[in-house]
Design a protein around this motif. Structure first.
Motif: not given
Length: 66
Positions: A35-41, A58-62
């Motif tokens: 994962x590259x949090x907070x942008x995606x898992x 899994x895209x995240x809102x950032x």
């Protein structure tokens, strides 16, 4: 997809527990967190029994900007 997400959720709750493959059900699926949090898992799922080698994004809102 739902089975893969379920396995990942269980693995995150207890990384030491053996998880079954979401495709063939054989215990011992390997889950790698890239994962590259907070942008995606990003997760990689591998199964020696059936040859599964898949990535799940899994895209995240950032981060919030105010």
């Amino acid at each position: 997809m739902a089975d893969a997400l379920d396995r990942i959720a269980r693995w995150r709750a207890d990384p030491g527990a053996v998880q079954g493959c979401p495709v063939c059900g054989t215990p011992g699926v390997e889950i790698i967190d890239r994962s590259a949090r907070p942008y995606s898992e990003w997760y990689v799922l591998k199964c020696a029994a059936c040859g599964l080698d898949a990535s799940l994004h899994i895209p995240l809102p950032g981060p919030a900007t105010y």
